[in-house]
Design a protein around this motif. Structure first.
Motif, PDB file in Angstrom:
ATOM      1  N   GLY A  34      48.005 -46.488  64.290  1.00  0.00           N
ATOM      2  CA  GLY A  34      48.111 -45.042  64.371  1.00  0.00           C
ATOM      3  C   GLY A  34      47.256 -44.277  63.380  1.00  0.00           C
ATOM      4  N   ALA A  35      46.363 -44.954  62.689  1.00  0.00           N
ATOM      5  CA  ALA A  35      45.537 -44.284  61.681  1.00  0.00           C
ATOM      6  C   ALA A  35      44.502 -43.349  62.299  1.00  0.00           C
ATOM      7  CB  ALA A  35      44.836 -45.311  60.794  1.00  0.00           C
ATOM      8  N   GLY A  36      44.042 -43.672  63.511  1.00  0.00           N
ATOM      9  CA  GLY A  36      43.047 -42.820  64.153  1.00  0.00           C
ATOM     10  C   GLY A  36      41.772 -43.538  64.546  1.00  0.00           C
ATOM     11  N   LYS A  37      41.807 -44.855  64.586  1.00  0.00           N
ATOM     12  CA  LYS A  37      40.603 -45.632  64.910  1.00  0.00           C
ATOM     13  C   LYS A  37      40.091 -45.314  66.313  1.00  0.00           C
ATOM     14  CE  LYS A  37      42.755 -49.498  63.958  1.00  0.00           C
ATOM     15  NZ  LYS A  37      44.039 -49.023  63.447  1.00  0.00           N
ATOM     16  N   THR A  38      40.982 -45.288  67.282  1.00  0.00           N
ATOM     17  CA  THR A  38      40.557 -45.002  68.656  1.00  0.00           C
ATOM     18  C   THR A  38      40.199 -43.526  68.814  1.00  0.00           C
ATOM     19  OG1 THR A  38      41.828 -46.853  69.535  1.00  0.00           O
ATOM     20  CG2 THR A  38      41.251 -45.109  71.083  1.00  0.00           C
ATOM     21  N   THR A  39      40.905 -42.650  68.139  1.00  0.00           N
ATOM     22  CA  THR A  39      40.562 -41.224  68.193  1.00  0.00           C
ATOM     23  C   THR A  39      39.148 -41.007  67.661  1.00  0.00           C
ATOM     24  OG1 THR A  39      42.872 -40.587  67.952  1.00  0.00           O
ATOM     25  CG2 THR A  39      41.216 -38.923  67.409  1.00  0.00           C
ATOM     26  N   PHE A  40      38.824 -41.633  66.538  1.00  0.00           N
ATOM     27  CA  PHE A  40      37.461 -41.551  66.016  1.00  0.00           C
ATOM     28  C   PHE A  40      36.462 -42.052  67.057  1.00  0.00           C
ATOM     29  CE2 PHE A  40      34.027 -44.196  64.381  1.00  0.00           C
ATOM     30  CZ  PHE A  40      33.219 -43.216  63.832  1.00  0.00           C
ATOM     31  N   THR A  41      36.769 -43.176  67.695  1.00  0.00           N
ATOM     32  CA  THR A  41      35.868 -43.768  68.683  1.00  0.00           C
ATOM     33  C   THR A  41      35.675 -42.820  69.862  1.00  0.00           C
ATOM     34  OG1 THR A  41      36.533 -45.981  67.983  1.00  0.00           O
ATOM     35  CG2 THR A  41      35.467 -45.790  70.137  1.00  0.00           C
ATOM     36  N   GLN A  42      36.717 -42.134  70.275  1.00  0.00           N
ATOM     37  CA  GLN A  42      36.599 -41.164  71.360  1.00  0.00           C
ATOM     38  C   GLN A  42      35.613 -40.052  70.993  1.00  0.00           C
ATOM     39  OE1 GLN A  42      40.765 -40.190  71.650  1.00  0.00           O
ATOM     40  NE2 GLN A  42      41.091 -41.597  73.369  1.00  0.00           N
ATOM     41  N   PHE A  43      35.744 -39.505  69.793  1.00  0.00           N
ATOM     42  CA  PHE A  43      34.824 -38.465  69.334  1.00  0.00           C
ATOM     43  C   PHE A  43      33.401 -39.004  69.222  1.00  0.00           C
ATOM     44  CE2 PHE A  43      38.570 -36.053  68.294  1.00  0.00           C
ATOM     45  CZ  PHE A  43      38.155 -34.730  68.246  1.00  0.00           C
ATOM     46  N   LEU A  44      33.266 -40.190  68.662  1.00  0.00           N
ATOM     47  CA  LEU A  44      31.938 -40.782  68.477  1.00  0.00           C
ATOM     48  C   LEU A  44      31.218 -40.960  69.812  1.00  0.00           C
ATOM     49  CD1 LEU A  44      29.862 -42.115  66.535  1.00  0.00           C
ATOM     50  CD2 LEU A  44      31.033 -44.278  66.989  1.00  0.00           C
ATOM     51  N   LEU A  45      31.896 -41.579  70.776  1.00  0.00           N
ATOM     52  CA  LEU A  45      31.248 -41.857  72.054  1.00  0.00           C
ATOM     53  C   LEU A  45      30.940 -40.584  72.826  1.00  0.00           C
ATOM     54  CD1 LEU A  45      33.044 -45.135  73.051  1.00  0.00           C
ATOM     55  CD2 LEU A  45      30.690 -44.835  72.329  1.00  0.00           C
ATOM     56  N   LYS A  46      31.799 -39.612  72.754  1.00  0.00           N
ATOM     57  CA  LYS A  46      31.509 -38.329  73.406  1.00  0.00           C
ATOM     58  C   LYS A  46      30.233 -37.734  72.819  1.00  0.00           C
ATOM     59  CE  LYS A  46      33.308 -33.734  74.298  1.00  0.00           C
ATOM     60  NZ  LYS A  46      34.312 -32.744  73.948  1.00  0.00           N
ATOM     61  N   ASN A  47      30.092 -37.815  71.506  1.00  0.00           N
ATOM     62  CA  ASN A  47      28.919 -37.258  70.846  1.00  0.00           C
ATOM     63  C   ASN A  47      27.663 -38.097  71.069  1.00  0.00           C
ATOM     64  OD1 ASN A  47      29.454 -34.791  68.781  1.00  0.00           O
ATOM     65  ND2 ASN A  47      31.303 -35.920  69.245  1.00  0.00           N
ATOM     66  N   MET A  48      27.841 -39.328  71.501  1.00  0.00           N
ATOM     67  CA  MET A  48      26.705 -40.188  71.837  1.00  0.00           C
ATOM     68  C   MET A  48      26.342 -40.062  73.321  1.00  0.00           C
ATOM     69  SD  MET A  48      27.719 -43.519  69.569  1.00  0.00           S
ATOM     70  CE  MET A  48      26.204 -44.420  69.823  1.00  0.00           C
ATOM     71  N   GLY A  49      26.984 -39.132  74.014  1.00  0.00           N
ATOM     72  CA  GLY A  49      26.645 -38.858  75.393  1.00  0.00           C
ATOM     73  C   GLY A  49      27.386 -39.683  76.426  1.00  0.00           C
ATOM     74  N   SER A  50      28.413 -40.398  76.032  1.00  0.00           N
ATOM     75  CA  SER A  50      29.159 -41.195  77.001  1.00  0.00           C
ATOM     76  C   SER A  50      30.043 -40.294  77.856  1.00  0.00           C
ATOM     77  CB  SER A  50      30.025 -42.239  76.302  1.00  0.00           C
ATOM     78  OG  SER A  50      30.748 -42.986  77.256  1.00  0.00           O
ATOM     79  N   LYS A  51      30.045 -40.567  79.130  1.00  0.00           N
ATOM     80  CA  LYS A  51      30.920 -39.856  80.065  1.00  0.00           C
ATOM     81  C   LYS A  51      32.163 -40.693  80.386  1.00  0.00           C
ATOM     82  CE  LYS A  51      27.780 -36.596  81.068  1.00  0.00           C
ATOM     83  NZ  LYS A  51      27.430 -35.948  79.850  1.00  0.00           N
ATOM     84  N   ASP A  52      32.231 -41.889  79.820  1.00  0.00           N
ATOM     85  CA  ASP A  52      33.332 -42.811  80.086  1.00  0.00           C
ATOM     86  C   ASP A  52      34.609 -42.359  79.380  1.00  0.00           C
ATOM     87  OD1 ASP A  52      31.595 -44.510  81.508  1.00  0.00           O
ATOM     88  OD2 ASP A  52      30.999 -45.516  79.656  1.00  0.00           O
ATOM     89  N   GLU A  53      35.751 -42.703  79.973  1.00  0.00           N
ATOM     90  CA  GLU A  53      37.025 -42.462  79.323  1.00  0.00           C
ATOM     91  C   GLU A  53      37.243 -43.554  78.282  1.00  0.00           C
ATOM     92  OE1 GLU A  53      41.776 -42.303  80.365  1.00  0.00           O
ATOM     93  OE2 GLU A  53      40.337 -41.923  81.970  1.00  0.00           O
TER      94      GLU A  53
END
Length: 135
Positions: A34-53
């Motif tokens: 629950g620290a936020g590892k996946t939340t960080f990854t969601q932000f990172l990939l969105k900013n890298m142009g990923s359209k994937d969920e």
């Protein structure tokens, strides 16, 4: 680099600061549940142009995402008990064929990374905030 996360929107500042610093194709994500590892990854990939969920790879062990710069593989090694299980999923092939490999719970594999270049991000949940360090 050090950051303090007060709200979910603060992850954007972390991502904006980290993207230009990503020099290696391996990013280890450390932090308790629950620290936020996946939340960080969601932000990172969105900013890298990923359209994937982007979802946690807790049960799949590895998720694959497409970005403008290439494939990103997101691992969760939490359930793996030893290094043989890590090799059984073919981690070396992923590392060799990725733009970026994000590895949550990397401790079971970390010793094998000796001699390779990688980044480490640690997230500590203090109860009120998240304290993030990146190097």
């Amino acid at each position: 680099m050090q950051f303090t996360i007060h709200t979910i929107k603060d992850w954007q500042e972390v991502v904006d600061s980290i993207i230009p610093e990503l020099k290696h194709n391996i990013l280890l994500l450390k932090g308790n549940l629950g620290a936020g590892k996946t939340t960080f990854t969601q932000f990172l990939l969105k900013n890298m142009g990923s359209k994937d969920e982007v979802n946690s790879p807790t049960y799949s062990i590895v998720n694959e995402y497409n970005t403008e710069k290439g494939k990103v593989y997101h691992f969760d090694l939490y359930r793996l008990k030893n290094i043989e299980e890590v090799y059984d999923i073919g981690i070396e092939e992923y590392l060799d064929n990725s733009f970026l490999c994000i590895i949550e719970w990397p401790e079971v594999y970390e010793e094998e990374l000796y001699g390779l270049n990688y980044h480490t991000m640690s997230i500590v949940n203090t109860g009120e905030n998240r304290e993030v360090s990146f190097d």
